[in-house]
Design a protein around this motif. Sequence first.
Motif, short mmCIF file in Angstrom:
data_model
loop_
_atom_site.label_atom_id
_atom_site.label_comp_id
_atom_site.label_asym_id
_atom_site.label_seq_id
_atom_site.Cartn_x
_atom_site.Cartn_y
_atom_site.Cartn_z
N ALA A 22 -12.03 27.29 -8.54
CA ALA A 22 -12.00 27.71 -7.14
C ALA A 22 -12.42 29.16 -6.99
CB ALA A 22 -10.60 27.51 -6.57
N LEU A 23 -11.93 30.03 -7.85
CA LEU A 23 -12.30 31.44 -7.76
C LEU A 23 -13.78 31.65 -8.03
CD1 LEU A 23 -9.27 33.15 -9.54
CD2 LEU A 23 -9.88 33.27 -7.13
N SER A 25 -16.26 29.43 -7.79
CA SER A 25 -17.11 28.82 -6.77
C SER A 25 -17.12 29.67 -5.50
CB SER A 25 -16.67 27.39 -6.47
OG SER A 25 -15.36 27.38 -5.94
N ASN A 26 -15.99 30.23 -5.11
CA ASN A 26 -15.96 31.11 -3.95
C ASN A 26 -16.75 32.39 -4.20
OD1 ASN A 26 -14.46 29.56 -2.13
ND2 ASN A 26 -12.55 30.17 -3.10
N PHE A 27 -16.68 32.91 -5.40
CA PHE A 27 -17.44 34.10 -5.76
C PHE A 27 -18.94 33.83 -5.63
CE2 PHE A 27 -19.18 37.02 -9.04
CZ PHE A 27 -18.83 38.21 -8.42
N TYR A 29 -20.36 31.49 -3.83
CA TYR A 29 -20.63 31.23 -2.42
C TYR A 29 -20.85 32.54 -1.66
CZ TYR A 29 -19.88 29.51 2.34
OH TYR A 29 -20.02 29.23 3.67
N ILE A 30 -20.01 33.52 -1.90
CA ILE A 30 -20.13 34.81 -1.22
C ILE A 30 -21.42 35.51 -1.64
CG2 ILE A 30 -19.14 37.13 -1.10
CD1 ILE A 30 -16.39 35.74 -1.16
#
Length: 50
Positions: A22-23, A25-27, A29-30
């Motif tokens: 999760a961390l 993939s969010n990184f 994405y940003i």
Amino acid sequence: MPKLDWTSETAVVKQSMGVLVALLSNFVYIIVLVVGYVACRCLRHFSGLR
């Protein structure tokens, strides 16, 4: 390998693979959003569409 000598329940949750995925993939994405924004701004600037 998971640590089995944890002292709180929070330590168990923070070491799971799901948290890592999760961390990361969010990184990513940003980063994609920022690169896309910068690319659009550059294309708009160089094409003269102010």
